[in-house]
Design a protein around this motif. Sequence first.
Motif, PDB file in Angstrom:
ATOM      1  N   PRO A 233       0.804  -1.231   0.000  1.00  0.00           N
ATOM      2  CA  PRO A 233       0.000   0.000   0.000  1.00  0.00           C
ATOM      3  C   PRO A 233       0.836   1.280   0.000  1.00  0.00           C
ATOM      4  O   PRO A 233       1.874   1.359   0.652  1.00  0.00           O
ATOM      5  CB  PRO A 233      -0.794  -0.113   1.310  1.00  0.00           C
ATOM      6  CG  PRO A 233      -0.775  -1.564   1.660  1.00  0.00           C
ATOM      7  CD  PRO A 233       0.532  -2.086   1.162  1.00  0.00           C
ATOM      8  N   LEU A 234       0.340   2.251  -0.741  1.00  0.00           N
ATOM      9  CA  LEU A 234       0.822   3.628  -0.642  1.00  0.00           C
ATOM     10  C   LEU A 234      -0.304   4.408   0.026  1.00  0.00           C
ATOM     11  O   LEU A 234      -1.353   4.641  -0.578  1.00  0.00           O
ATOM     12  CB  LEU A 234       1.150   4.207  -2.021  1.00  0.00           C
ATOM     13  CG  LEU A 234       1.719   5.630  -2.029  1.00  0.00           C
ATOM     14  CD1 LEU A 234       3.098   5.662  -1.392  1.00  0.00           C
ATOM     15  CD2 LEU A 234       1.770   6.188  -3.446  1.00  0.00           C
ATOM     16  N   ILE A 235      -0.109   4.760   1.284  1.00  0.00           N
ATOM     17  CA  ILE A 235      -1.184   5.247   2.133  1.00  0.00           C
ATOM     18  C   ILE A 235      -1.134   6.765   2.254  1.00  0.00           C
ATOM     19  O   ILE A 235      -0.103   7.336   2.640  1.00  0.00           O
ATOM     20  CB  ILE A 235      -1.079   4.609   3.536  1.00  0.00           C
ATOM     21  CG1 ILE A 235      -1.200   3.083   3.425  1.00  0.00           C
ATOM     22  CG2 ILE A 235      -2.132   5.163   4.481  1.00  0.00           C
ATOM     23  CD1 ILE A 235      -0.828   2.354   4.707  1.00  0.00           C
ATOM     24  N   SER A 236      -2.233   7.402   1.926  1.00  0.00           N
ATOM     25  CA  SER A 236      -2.343   8.848   2.137  1.00  0.00           C
ATOM     26  C   SER A 236      -2.362   9.124   3.641  1.00  0.00           C
ATOM     27  O   SER A 236      -3.071   8.455   4.395  1.00  0.00           O
ATOM     28  CB  SER A 236      -3.618   9.379   1.494  1.00  0.00           C
ATOM     29  OG  SER A 236      -3.760  10.762   1.723  1.00  0.00           O
TER      30      SER A 236
ATOM     31  N   ASP B  57       4.053   1.457   2.660  1.00  0.00           N
ATOM     32  CA  ASP B  57       4.072   0.502   3.768  1.00  0.00           C
ATOM     33  C   ASP B  57       4.483  -0.888   3.302  1.00  0.00           C
ATOM     34  O   ASP B  57       3.654  -1.702   2.907  1.00  0.00           O
ATOM     35  CB  ASP B  57       2.704   0.451   4.441  1.00  0.00           C
ATOM     36  CG  ASP B  57       2.702  -0.473   5.649  1.00  0.00           C
ATOM     37  OD1 ASP B  57       3.800  -0.750   6.186  1.00  0.00           O
ATOM     38  OD2 ASP B  57       1.607  -0.921   6.049  1.00  0.00           O
ATOM     39  N   ASP B  58       5.779  -1.161   3.385  1.00  0.00           N
ATOM     40  CA  ASP B  58       6.285  -2.453   2.927  1.00  0.00           C
ATOM     41  C   ASP B  58       6.190  -3.547   3.990  1.00  0.00           C
ATOM     42  O   ASP B  58       6.676  -4.655   3.767  1.00  0.00           O
ATOM     43  CB  ASP B  58       7.728  -2.314   2.422  1.00  0.00           C
ATOM     44  CG  ASP B  58       7.830  -2.637   0.938  1.00  0.00           C
ATOM     45  OD1 ASP B  58       6.831  -2.442   0.220  1.00  0.00           O
ATOM     46  OD2 ASP B  58       8.896  -3.092   0.496  1.00  0.00           O
TER      47      ASP B  58
ATOM     48  N   THR C 114       9.648   0.170   6.222  1.00  0.00           N
ATOM     49  CA  THR C 114      10.230  -1.032   5.630  1.00  0.00           C
ATOM     50  C   THR C 114       9.941  -2.319   6.391  1.00  0.00           C
ATOM     51  O   THR C 114      10.323  -3.396   5.932  1.00  0.00           O
ATOM     52  CB  THR C 114      11.751  -0.868   5.505  1.00  0.00           C
ATOM     53  OG1 THR C 114      12.293  -0.474   6.788  1.00  0.00           O
ATOM     54  CG2 THR C 114      12.095   0.193   4.467  1.00  0.00           C
ATOM     55  N   GLY C 115       9.256  -2.237   7.557  1.00  0.00           N
ATOM     56  CA  GLY C 115       9.024  -3.468   8.300  1.00  0.00           C
ATOM     57  C   GLY C 115       7.891  -3.369   9.301  1.00  0.00           C
ATOM     58  O   GLY C 115       7.428  -2.274   9.653  1.00  0.00           O
ATOM     59  N   GLU C 116       7.443  -4.516   9.780  1.00  0.00           N
ATOM     60  CA  GLU C 116       6.285  -4.675  10.650  1.00  0.00           C
ATOM     61  C   GLU C 116       6.637  -4.475  12.124  1.00  0.00           C
ATOM     62  O   GLU C 116       7.612  -5.032  12.628  1.00  0.00           O
ATOM     63  CB  GLU C 116       5.719  -6.091  10.439  1.00  0.00           C
ATOM     64  CG  GLU C 116       4.691  -6.562  11.421  1.00  0.00           C
ATOM     65  CD  GLU C 116       3.443  -5.706  11.386  1.00  0.00           C
ATOM     66  OE1 GLU C 116       3.141  -5.088  12.427  1.00  0.00           O
ATOM     67  OE2 GLU C 116       2.797  -5.657  10.324  1.00  0.00           O
ATOM     68  N   GLY C 117       5.807  -3.689  12.813  1.00  0.00           N
ATOM     69  CA  GLY C 117       6.057  -3.388  14.218  1.00  0.00           C
ATOM     70  C   GLY C 117       5.991  -4.583  15.142  1.00  0.00           C
ATOM     71  O   GLY C 117       6.605  -4.570  16.220  1.00  0.00           O
ATOM     72  N   LEU C 118       5.263  -5.627  14.763  1.00  0.00           N
ATOM     73  CA  LEU C 118       5.187  -6.809  15.630  1.00  0.00           C
ATOM     74  C   LEU C 118       6.540  -7.501  15.777  1.00  0.00           C
ATOM     75  O   LEU C 118       6.728  -8.291  16.701  1.00  0.00           O
ATOM     76  CB  LEU C 118       4.155  -7.797  15.077  1.00  0.00           C
ATOM     77  CG  LEU C 118       2.695  -7.333  15.145  1.00  0.00           C
ATOM     78  CD1 LEU C 118       1.794  -8.330  14.428  1.00  0.00           C
ATOM     79  CD2 LEU C 118       2.257  -7.145  16.594  1.00  0.00           C
ATOM     80  N   LYS C 119       7.478  -7.205  14.881  1.00  0.00           N
ATOM     81  CA  LYS C 119       8.815  -7.808  14.991  1.00  0.00           C
ATOM     82  C   LYS C 119       9.660  -7.128  16.067  1.00  0.00           C
ATOM     83  O   LYS C 119      10.629  -7.716  16.546  1.00  0.00           O
ATOM     84  CB  LYS C 119       9.547  -7.706  13.650  1.00  0.00           C
ATOM     85  CG  LYS C 119       8.935  -8.520  12.531  1.00  0.00           C
ATOM     86  CD  LYS C 119       9.814  -8.454  11.298  1.00  0.00           C
ATOM     87  CE  LYS C 119       9.248  -9.268  10.156  1.00  0.00           C
ATOM     88  NZ  LYS C 119      10.183  -9.361   9.010  1.00  0.00           N
ATOM     89  N   THR C 120       9.324  -5.890  16.401  1.00  0.00           N
ATOM     90  CA  THR C 120      10.115  -5.136  17.386  1.00  0.00           C
ATOM     91  C   THR C 120       9.196  -4.585  18.470  1.00  0.00           C
ATOM     92  O   THR C 120       9.327  -3.436  18.883  1.00  0.00           O
ATOM     93  CB  THR C 120      10.895  -3.991  16.699  1.00  0.00           C
ATOM     94  OG1 THR C 120       9.971  -3.109  16.049  1.00  0.00           O
ATOM     95  CG2 THR C 120      11.878  -4.532  15.671  1.00  0.00           C
TER      96      THR C 120
END
Length: 434
Positions: free
Chosen positions: A98-101, A119-120, A399-405
């Motif tokens: 997604p390219l999120i406004s 949002d990659d 570049t990455g998902e918050g659940l990883k950190t």
Amino acid sequence: MPSTLDVPSTAASGAPVQASPARALACRGCGKEYPLVAQHACYECFGPLEVAYDQAALARVTRAQIEAGPQSIWRYAALLPAGQDPASRVTLDPGLTPLISAPRLAEALGVRGPLWVKDDSANPTHSFKDRVVSVALTAARGLGFSRFACASTGNLANSVAAHAALAGVPSIVFIPGDLEPGKVVTTAVYGGDLVAIEGSYDDVNRLCSELVETDEFEDTAFVNVNVRPYYAEGSKTLGYEVAEQLGWRLPEQVVIPMASGELLTKVDKAFSELVEIGLVQAPANGWRVFGAQSAGCNPIAVALHNGVSEIIPVKPVGIAKSLNIGDPAAGLYALEAVRRTGGWMDYASDDEIRDAIQLLARTTGVFAETAGGVTVAVLKKLVESGKLDPDAETVVFNTGEGLKTIDAVAEQVGPTYRIKPSLRGARDAGLLDS
């Protein structure tokens, strides 16, 4: 093992396969060219190699051709070094994220022009690394390698292990021993070998550079060592997608997190290629590239601030571990891209990163890992310092998902109320107040 990249002339269906537009590997330092082999450094000056293309082949690519392609990075196969035949691909089919406004984020930061978040985290293993791994391992298969490997700060390990599992190929990935538990689990679950090193990412990378030269690892493709030129090209697809998602135009400004610095250089390269082959027009005043680092690992930004081109390696610290590369391989080229486009770089402290993760989540619904927090925190600084034009269209990259950190913000957020399971409990807490 083939000596050069093997691109089939016909697909499994018998239909002709479009040839790869890649023609050679070229040194980014002295310009010397080499065949399309598993090589990442120039034998003459030891500079890094990158893929050089047949410009006539690139110029034949049309918007209609891309738009008719698959809903993944492979819609851009005619602009990539490998993967023209779908049967040759080692891929989880990442891309078209997604390219999120982000108008509420823009308002919070004082940005008046259009602001977008690319949002990659929506990729299959929840980071942009799926792009580079898909291209690198597709090239590795064409080069005849039988095992896949990498040195990683986490996201790359996830992606290599997952791609290898899908392809049924053995994998061995190397990580720093203090990596976030979420990234360890999301690598180990795929069943390949996972090697934790007592040291930093730079120690891990150094060991992998030595291993790749041994007989025991002759048949192993290290995506960010011996097949690095192909790996790096996968990052271009982020730039291609942004242009396509904006209606085939380029944003005036981009803010990109930096570890090695390569993502920034490749997004800039993607924009340049699209302009050169006539798929887009450059903005009237060109585009400006901005880089973001954490204060715990900021050698590229410090070099820019000091007005020098020598990047002094550092020992990384801080919570943004996915960006903790103290000796960035593409740092000089990131500096060149930022200076050439009139952009800037800055860095953010751990507390600023935590605040930015929460700000992004509250205003866009995107939960970013620490690297995304770095990017938003630096965006805030760029606006406040006047380095970034608040009226220009801007894209920032998560570049990455918050659940990883998740540990980064676990102590800052939690239940707003704790009540007993009754109306009285709800009333006492003020939940029934008008």
